[in-house]
Design a protein around this motif. Structure first.
Motif, mmCIF file in Angstrom:
data_model
loop_
_atom_site.group_PDB
_atom_site.id
_atom_site.type_symbol
_atom_site.label_atom_id
_atom_site.label_comp_id
_atom_site.label_asym_id
_atom_site.label_seq_id
_atom_site.Cartn_x
_atom_site.Cartn_y
_atom_site.Cartn_z
ATOM 1 N N GLN A 143 8.814 3.555 -0.694
ATOM 2 C CA GLN A 143 8.211 2.604 0.428
ATOM 3 C C GLN A 143 9.162 2.603 1.599
ATOM 4 O O GLN A 143 9.151 2.705 2.489
ATOM 5 N N ALA A 144 10.497 2.426 1.182
ATOM 6 C CA ALA A 144 11.700 2.449 2.243
ATOM 7 C C ALA A 144 11.472 3.695 2.962
ATOM 8 O O ALA A 144 11.556 3.650 4.520
ATOM 9 N N GLU A 145 11.441 4.826 2.412
ATOM 10 C CA GLU A 145 11.328 6.135 3.088
ATOM 11 C C GLU A 145 10.206 6.255 4.023
ATOM 12 O O GLU A 145 10.270 6.750 5.035
ATOM 13 N N ARG A 146 8.925 5.843 3.439
ATOM 14 C CA ARG A 146 7.696 6.125 4.320
ATOM 15 C C ARG A 146 7.882 5.074 5.757
ATOM 16 O O ARG A 146 7.537 5.518 6.546
ATOM 17 N N GLY A 164 0.761 -1.308 0.102
ATOM 18 C CA GLY A 164 -0.062 -0.096 0.167
ATOM 19 C C GLY A 164 0.727 1.144 -0.210
ATOM 20 O O GLY A 164 0.392 2.192 -0.462
ATOM 21 N N LEU A 165 2.160 1.020 0.603
ATOM 22 C CA LEU A 165 2.773 2.268 0.657
ATOM 23 C C LEU A 165 3.518 2.730 -0.955
ATOM 24 O O LEU A 165 4.289 3.512 -0.861
ATOM 25 N N ARG A 166 3.383 1.920 -1.693
ATOM 26 C CA ARG A 166 3.850 2.558 -3.056
ATOM 27 C C ARG A 166 3.142 3.418 -3.659
ATOM 28 O O ARG A 166 3.966 4.463 -4.455
ATOM 29 N N ALA A 167 1.906 3.586 -3.385
ATOM 30 C CA ALA A 167 1.016 4.497 -3.961
ATOM 31 C C ALA A 167 1.548 6.076 -3.237
ATOM 32 O O ALA A 167 2.079 5.874 -2.426
ATOM 33 N N PRO A 168 1.300 7.151 -4.109
ATOM 34 C CA PRO A 168 1.376 8.246 -3.371
ATOM 35 C C PRO A 168 0.936 8.500 -2.035
ATOM 36 O O PRO A 168 -0.275 7.913 -1.877
ATOM 37 N N ALA A 169 1.581 9.080 -1.383
ATOM 38 C CA ALA A 169 0.892 9.181 0.294
ATOM 39 C C ALA A 169 -0.315 10.085 0.236
ATOM 40 O O ALA A 169 -0.979 9.909 1.229
ATOM 41 N N VAL A 170 -0.729 10.827 -0.889
ATOM 42 C CA VAL A 170 -2.028 11.606 -0.916
ATOM 43 C C VAL A 170 -3.215 10.803 -1.067
ATOM 44 O O VAL A 170 -4.353 10.962 -0.539
ATOM 45 N N GLU A 171 -3.000 9.432 -1.487
ATOM 46 C CA GLU A 171 -4.176 8.470 -1.703
ATOM 47 C C GLU A 171 -4.716 8.058 -0.281
ATOM 48 O O GLU A 171 -3.988 7.500 0.472
ATOM 49 N N PRO A 172 -5.948 8.124 0.005
ATOM 50 C CA PRO A 172 -6.539 7.708 1.349
ATOM 51 C C PRO A 172 -6.178 6.225 1.556
ATOM 52 O O PRO A 172 -5.831 5.970 2.781
ATOM 53 N N ALA A 173 -6.243 5.474 0.658
ATOM 54 C CA ALA A 173 -5.850 3.887 0.947
ATOM 55 C C ALA A 173 -4.683 4.005 1.571
ATOM 56 O O ALA A 173 -4.351 3.092 2.250
#
Ligand code: C2E
Ligand code: CA
Length: 587
Positions: free
Chosen positions: A556-559, A515-524
């Motif tokens: 992903q790694a950063e988040r 799930g963390l691959r998607a941009p952080a702005v996406e609610p999911a």
């Protein structure tokens, strides 16, 4: 009323004669009458003879009748006739005081008539006797033949039927199936089988006893017989039944039979006061007769039955050639594991477990590969699952553990702080007694420090009803061995439960990280991140480190780093590779 004096005399005198006659013939043959009855009989015949001697005109027929009657009363031997002729000739006229002109002549002719009647009667009787003997022989033979046929039929019935349910047994079923497949003009004809097995029948047997179990089977057999009238229903043994569906037009015909069978079995049965509800699983196979054999059909139906069981029972499944081929291949592969171990066809790749804080190589996960002589390099997914089911994972996993310890020990020589090696343990390996000795022995033999070994186990391994695995893992943890929970989040995910377990690390399943691959702005994506963040803080509260699996991108790694996750594993940090590539990183 007074009788004439002559008549009285005439009757008393023949009494003497009749007695003399009786004496003469008794003993010449077996007579089924008393002496008195014999005398009475001969008295009557004496009267007849006397009357004949004196009759006008003279008539021979009474002589014939006397001969016939003698034989009819069983005075029926040559001797009996001889004595009769003798006693009549010598005494009759004299004893009875008979007076007639030509008495001697009449006597001779009368005796000849007696002898003729006697001989004829004797001949007829012999013929009758022969006839009745012949008939008796015939009757006996027919009876014997029928008895033989009956007992043969009974014997055949016993040999081809199941005694408990009286359904055809495997022998008869195989006969009928073979016959169905060999029918002339079989080309385009089709045939179907339903292989039926009761679900959890063992529970009935174990809890209510075999007698109730037997009655239930008989009741089920009865219903199947009635519901599937017209199709051969056989009991193969235990709670296994099979239905032969001949002349099918396609799978639908057999599916209809299977539906009827499930419905029949499903009705609650009253057995010994217990209302029992059972369900069944059915494997269906339906195909052209041409090119198939009874063995093929039965094997196909059997595998399909297992699919129905594996899917939870109370259903039918239809044979699927492609699925079957895959399973057979999988099975063949797993059966080849022991030989492959001996030939050294397995090897390990290692994948880095990297610190998210400073990018240091903390450890590596050992991942087994099979260099198959024909199929090339095989990934664990194609053989680990079945190895776990068959138990072959124990020798295979043992080899992995030993090989990983052996290789990892060599890494410390390359200076720096050598990474720990993380080894996957299957449920069976953990539940097996002797795990502690195995690991301890390996550490001693290889000289690998316990802190440089991590064991990855799944949550379900720990959710066992027995304390034994937990105790073993605790001993190992006390030795200093690291224990990690693999694929966390895919099972029970019970953090509170982990508090009491000797666990050092959580490996969070790749699905959460995806799930963390998607941009952080996406609610999911934000939701996934929040879940992960709370997971990490809970884990830290329990003194556990967290490694995220399946990290494929820098984002992903950063988040993950931002939410406090300790380490990462995935393509972003490095793909699984041979040990020498790991050495390059620490060298
Ligand atoms: P696992 O324990 O979850 O191991 C990680 C699997 O994820 C490995 O697959 C690895 O190649 C793959 N992977 C690594 N990084 C990434 C990534 O960034 N993205 C994606 N999509 N996948 C990634 P592999 O090697 O095929 O192993 C599959 C599974 O086989 C392992 O899953 C593990 O459960 C099992 N396994 C491997 N070796 C052994 C062993 O020696 N014993 C036992 N019992 N199981 C083993
Ligand atoms: Ca793993």
């Amino acid at each position: 009323m007074a009788e004439p004096a002559a008549a009285v005399q005439a009757r008393s005198r023949p009494g003497t004669f009749a007695r003399a006659w009786a004496k003469a013939v008794s003993g010449t043959s077996f007579l089924p009458m008393t002496q008195e009855q014999l005398e009475a009989l001969l008295q009557r015949l004496t009267d007849d003879l006397a009357a004949a001697l004196l009759a006008e005109p003279f008539d021979l027929r009474p002589g014939h009748r006397v001969g016939t009657e003698l034989v009819a009363h069983h005075i029926a031997s040559a001797e009996g006739l001889g004595r009769t002729v003798e006693v009549v000739q010598l005494r009759l006229v004299r004893d009875l005081g008979l007076v007639a002109d030509d008495v001697e002549d009449r006597m001779a002719r009368l005796l000849a008539a007696v002898a003729t009647g006697y001989a004829r009667a004797l001949r007829d009787r012999t013929l009758d006797e022969q006839e009745s003997i012949r008939r008796a022989v015939m009757k006996a033979r027919t009876q014997a033949e029928r008895a033989l046929r009956d007992s043969e039929a009974r014997f055949r019935h016993q040999a081809t039927h199941d005694p408990l349910t009286d359904l055809p047994n495997r022998v008869l079923f195989t006969e009928r199936l073979t016959a169905a497949l060999n029918e002339p003009g079989r080309g385009a004809r089709r045939v179907g089988l339903c292989f039926l097995d009761l679900d959890r029948f063992k529970v009935v047997n174990d809890s209510l006893g075999h007698q109730v179990g037997d009655r239930l089977l008989a009741a089920v057999a009865d219903r199947l017989r009635r519901a599937l009238d017209g199709h051969l229903v056989a009991r193969l043994g235990g709670d296994e039944f099979v239905v032969l569906v001949e002349g099918t037009g396609g799978t639908d015909d057999v599916v209809a039979v299977a539906d009827a069978a499930l419905a029949a079995v499903g009705e609650p049965a009253l057995v010994d006061g217990h209302e029992l509800s059972v369900t069944a699983s059915i494997g269906i196979v339906e195909r052209q007769i041409a090119g198939t054999t009874p063995g093929d059909l039965m094997r196909a139906a059997d595998s399909t039955l297992h699919w129905a069981k594996a899917a939870g029972g109370a259903r039918w499944e239809l044979f699927d050639a492609e699925r079957n081929r895959r399973e057979l291949a999988r099975y063949a592969l797993s059966a080849a594991i022991p030989a492959a171990l001996e030939r050294g066809e397995f090897y390990l790749d290692y994948q880095p477990l990297t610190s998210l804080r400073d990018g240091r190589l903390l450890g590596v996960e050992a991942l087994v590969r099979w260099r198959h002589p024909e199929l090339g390099v095989l990934r664990p997914d194609s053989f680990i699952g079945l190895a776990e089911e068959t138990g072959l994972i124990v020798p295979l996993g043992g080899w992995v553990l030993a090989e990983a310890c052996r290789e990892a020990e060599g890494w410390s020589a390359h200076g720096g702080s050598a990474p720990f090696v993380s080894v996957n343990l299957a449920v069976r390996q953990v539940h097996r007694p002797g795990l502690v000795q195995e690991v301890r022995g390996l550490l001693e033999r290889t000289g690998l420090p316990p802190e440089r070994l991590q064991l990855e186990i799944t949550e379900s391994t720990m959710m066992s009803t027995t304390e034994e695995p937990v105790r073993a893992l605790r001993v190992l943890a006390d030795l200093g061995v690291r224990i990690a929970i693999d694929d966390f989040g895919t099972g029970y995910s019970n953090l509170a439960y982990l508090r009491d377990l000797p666990v050092t690390e959580l490996k969070v399943a790749g699905e959460f990280v995806a799930g963390l691959r998607a941009p952080a702005v996406e609610p999911a994506s934000r939701t996934d991140e929040r879940i992960l963040a709370s997971l990490v803080s809970l884990a830290h509260a329990l003194d556990l480190t967290v490694t995220a699996e399946g990290v494929e991108t820098a984002r992903q790694a950063e988040r993950l780093r931002a939410i406090g996750c300790d380490a990462g594993q995935g393509w972003h940090f490095g793909r699984p590779a041979p040990a020498r590539r790991i050495l390059e990183r620490i060298g």
